[in-house]
Design a protein around this motif. Structure first.
Motif, short mmCIF file in Angstrom:
data_model
loop_
_atom_site.label_atom_id
_atom_site.label_comp_id
_atom_site.label_asym_id
_atom_site.label_seq_id
_atom_site.Cartn_x
_atom_site.Cartn_y
_atom_site.Cartn_z
N HIS A 43 45.82 53.48 45.74
CA HIS A 43 46.55 53.20 46.97
C HIS A 43 46.18 51.84 47.57
CE1 HIS A 43 48.33 57.15 47.10
NE2 HIS A 43 47.15 57.67 46.83
N GLY A 44 45.23 51.12 46.93
CA GLY A 44 44.83 49.82 47.45
C GLY A 44 44.04 49.91 48.73
N ASP A 45 43.46 51.10 48.99
CA ASP A 45 42.68 51.28 50.21
C ASP A 45 41.39 50.46 50.17
OD1 ASP A 45 44.58 53.06 51.09
OD2 ASP A 45 43.48 54.84 50.43
N ASN A 66 42.15 41.59 43.56
CA ASN A 66 43.26 42.49 43.85
C ASN A 66 43.09 43.76 43.02
OD1 ASN A 66 45.66 43.47 44.86
ND2 ASN A 66 46.94 42.28 43.49
N TYR A 67 43.60 44.87 43.54
CA TYR A 67 43.65 46.12 42.79
C TYR A 67 44.81 46.93 43.35
CZ TYR A 67 40.94 47.58 46.86
OH TYR A 67 40.51 47.79 48.14
N ARG A 68 45.53 47.58 42.43
CA ARG A 68 46.68 48.36 42.86
C ARG A 68 47.09 49.31 41.75
NH1 ARG A 68 51.68 46.83 40.81
NH2 ARG A 68 51.60 44.99 39.48
N ARG A 69 47.90 50.28 42.11
CA ARG A 69 48.45 51.23 41.16
C ARG A 69 49.63 50.56 40.46
NH1 ARG A 69 52.55 55.09 41.05
NH2 ARG A 69 52.01 56.97 39.88
N VAL A 96 45.78 51.73 37.01
CA VAL A 96 45.39 50.80 38.06
C VAL A 96 45.21 49.42 37.43
CG1 VAL A 96 43.57 50.22 39.71
CG2 VAL A 96 44.21 52.59 39.38
#
Length: 102
Positions: A43-45, A66-69, A96
């Protein structure tokens, strides 16, 4: 003579800046760990920042930028899913993308 030394100085600056801007995107399976880290990453939390940074550092990168689904369809040569694959909760087929930088 000045032209050659100026050219060498510019070339060394360009090569140094290229080395500093070295980054790489890692696509990894988002596996449930029981602690919720997988959901933080997907969720990029903010809580996923620590896991993303640790992942990057384990691969000799300094930080995670950066990190994301990601959806399987976003990945070149999409990852095939076998019919016998079992899903665990909300992490069924999740991936991810973590961007690491030196």
């Amino acid at each position: 003579m000045r032209f050659i030394s100026a050219f060498i100085a510019c070339a060394s600056l360009l090569s140094a800046s290229a080395a500093l801007a070295d980054s790489r995107v890692f696509i990894i399976a988002n596996q449930a760990d029981g602690y919720g880290v997988d959901q933080c990453l997907a969720h990029g939390d903010k809580c996923g920042a620590y896991a993303a940074r640790a992942y990057c550092q384990s691969r000799d990168f300094a930080q995670a930028t950066n990190y994301r689904r990601v959806e399987p369809s976003e990945i070149t040569a999409a990852i095939p899913g076998a019919a016998s694959d079992k899903c665990n909760g909300n992490s069924c087929g999740d991936y991810v993308a973590i961007t690491c930088q030196r």
